[in-house]
Design a protein around this motif. Sequence first.
Motif, PDB file in Angstrom:
ATOM      1  N   ARG A 104      21.359   2.587  49.436  1.00  0.00           N
ATOM      2  CA  ARG A 104      20.612   1.335  49.400  1.00  0.00           C
ATOM      3  C   ARG A 104      20.084   1.119  47.986  1.00  0.00           C
ATOM      4  O   ARG A 104      20.096   2.035  47.154  1.00  0.00           O
ATOM      5  N   LEU A 105      19.625  -0.089  47.730  1.00  0.00           N
ATOM      6  CA  LEU A 105      19.008  -0.399  46.454  1.00  0.00           C
ATOM      7  C   LEU A 105      17.547   0.053  46.495  1.00  0.00           C
ATOM      8  O   LEU A 105      16.866  -0.131  47.506  1.00  0.00           O
ATOM      9  N   SER A 106      17.084   0.658  45.415  1.00  0.00           N
ATOM     10  CA  SER A 106      15.702   1.147  45.371  1.00  0.00           C
ATOM     11  C   SER A 106      14.718  -0.014  45.457  1.00  0.00           C
ATOM     12  O   SER A 106      15.065  -1.176  45.225  1.00  0.00           O
ATOM     13  N   ALA A 107      13.484   0.311  45.790  1.00  0.00           N
ATOM     14  CA  ALA A 107      12.466  -0.726  45.964  1.00  0.00           C
ATOM     15  C   ALA A 107      12.244  -1.525  44.682  1.00  0.00           C
ATOM     16  O   ALA A 107      11.989  -2.736  44.737  1.00  0.00           O
ATOM     17  N   ASN A 108      12.373  -0.878  43.527  1.00  0.00           N
ATOM     18  CA  ASN A 108      12.186  -1.609  42.265  1.00  0.00           C
ATOM     19  C   ASN A 108      13.476  -2.251  41.768  1.00  0.00           C
ATOM     20  O   ASN A 108      13.502  -2.834  40.689  1.00  0.00           O
ATOM     21  N   ARG A 109      14.556  -2.103  42.570  1.00  0.00           N
ATOM     22  CA  ARG A 109      15.846  -2.744  42.301  1.00  0.00           C
ATOM     23  C   ARG A 109      16.470  -2.293  40.974  1.00  0.00           C
ATOM     24  O   ARG A 109      17.213  -3.018  40.340  1.00  0.00           O
ATOM     25  N   ARG A 110      16.197  -1.045  40.601  1.00  0.00           N
ATOM     26  CA  ARG A 110      16.702  -0.542  39.325  1.00  0.00           C
ATOM     27  C   ARG A 110      17.793   0.512  39.490  1.00  0.00           C
ATOM     28  O   ARG A 110      18.498   0.828  38.535  1.00  0.00           O
TER      29      ARG A 110
END
Length: 212
Positions: A104-110
């Motif tokens: 999945r994409l991390s919470a900070n989208r990095r």
Amino acid sequence: GAEAQRTTMKILVGWLAAAVALAAQTAQWGVWEKRFAGAGAELTAAARLRGPDGAVHQVDAFWDGPGRWVLRFSPDKPGRWRYEFRGQRGSFTVTPSGAPGALRLSANRRYIEYANGAPFFWLADTAWNGAIKSTDEEWARYVADRKAKGFTGVKFVMTQWRAAPDANAFTAGPRLRVTAEFFQRLDRRFAALNEAGLVAMPVLLWAIASKQ
């Protein structure tokens, strides 16, 4: 005597019950699969799965040859799951596991991470036609080699390409015919990657020129 026969029968019944219960269990983030018989003239078929938390998932089944439909799902939570497909109902148990889970994409989208929060390092090899042209033994040897060298994923094509004209995912004509055996072979390629802990990164379509 009769008492010994009854004792033996109880043992057999208990063993069979345990075997059935074990067969109905799937590890969290593992692969649960259920096969259904039926002609299935429709193009799509979907099932409803309800997780232990009450969340409902709609999952597409896929055609696996004449008279065969397969429902395949990777459960994200341990506990009792229930399914319904074409009027048939059932349940299965998911046991906890130490698997990191889906990407999945991390919470900070990095960056990309696993469901348990562990970061995923993208180091993928390009097998391209390897999954299509290799034998089971060759693919197993390749996967073991890439795992030993620290790769985390493998990219490969999913349909016939210029380099593999004898491996057809479908045949054209008055009606398009999907080749079930082609995808059954690819199923084994995915399974080998999953077992090795490598991420399968399939390229679903590849056009070489505008007319192809």
